[in-house]
Design a protein around this motif. Structure first.
Motif: not given
Length: 247
Positions: A53, A57, A59-60, A64, A78, A82, A195-196, A198
């Motif tokens: 995970r 970050q 890519r997240i 955003r 998001v 995943h 990011g997670e 979200q």
């Protein structure tokens, strides 16, 4: 319940030459360690998931920027990311969930006066004068600093040390990497990243993360001593395990 009670009694009999009157308490600690050993492969998998995970970050961050203030689109993107990378933001919860049956078994085992229609002999066992089927409120009548009260005070002190260790480590991870770790009384869930957050619900979990270990104090105070031993042993195991796996 009868089978489980027999297992605890058997372990207590094996440990009796070493621990004498506290053999049943030692059996519960040993049982907890065995449960945690069985769950350990999942904890290692959760650690690998956390690292995976963390690798997402960048890519997240791009997502955003792409979606700006459109939170609904960002959450969907998001989740899709995943799923595409086969990384579950909730994978760290599995070790905790798999431990719950063992905890509830101990809770019910030491909360019932009879098992299978017979008297529950486990309720006669003690830890340094504190009944394994008793609760903290039961010993307050004899004074918080009596022999039984000191057992609980020792458990509270151990929980406070573990919780403070988890609190400092969680805040350090959050401030240093942007990836706070969600800790608890069990295996814990590490790596709820910005990011997670979200992902629906994970943001609130991340906000509570530094304080979750302190909730163990409430658990220890209200459950039978046998179940409290399970919780405290598991919390201490988790602290050591997370320090090793999430370096």
């Amino acid at each position: 319940m009868s089978v489980f009670a027999g297992l605890v009694e058997h372990l207590a009999d094996l440990l009796q030459p070493l621990f004498h009157a506290s053999a049943a308490a030692a059996a519960i600690v040993l049982f907890t360690a065995l449960v945690r050993l069985l769950v350990h492969p999942l904890s290692r998998a959760a650690a690998r998931g956390q690292r995976a995970r963390a690798a997402l970050q960048p890519r997240i961050a791009e997502l955003r920027k792409k979606h700006g203030k459109d939170q609904q689109a960002l959450q969907k993107a998001v989740l899709e990311l995943h799923a595409e990378e086969k990384v579950s933001p909730l994978s760290g919860c599995l070790p905790v969930l798999l431990q719950l049956p063992a905890f509830f078994l101990l809770y019910h085992l030491f909360s019932n006066s009879t098992i299978g229609g017979h008297d529950n002999g486990l309720l006669s066992h003690e830890l340094l004068g504190a009944p394994l089927g008793g609760r903290w409120a039961d010993v307050l009548g004899d004074g918080a600093f009596g022999s039984a009260g000191l057992v609980y005070l020792s458990l509270f002190a151990l929980v406070a040390v573990v919780a403070t260790f988890n609190f400092r480590r969680t805040r350090r991870m959050g401030m240093g990497t942007g990836t706070p770790a969600v800790t608890g009384t069990g295996a814990g869930t590490a790596g709820v990243s910005e990011g997670e957050q979200q992902v629906p619900g994970l943001g609130a979990v991340a906000g509570l993360a530094p304080y979750m270990s302190y909730f163990t104090l409430v658990t220890v105070a209200v459950v039978p001593l046998a179940a409290a031993l399970y919780v405290v042993t598991s919390a201490a195991w988790s602290a050591v395990e997370r320090a090793a796996l999430y370096r």
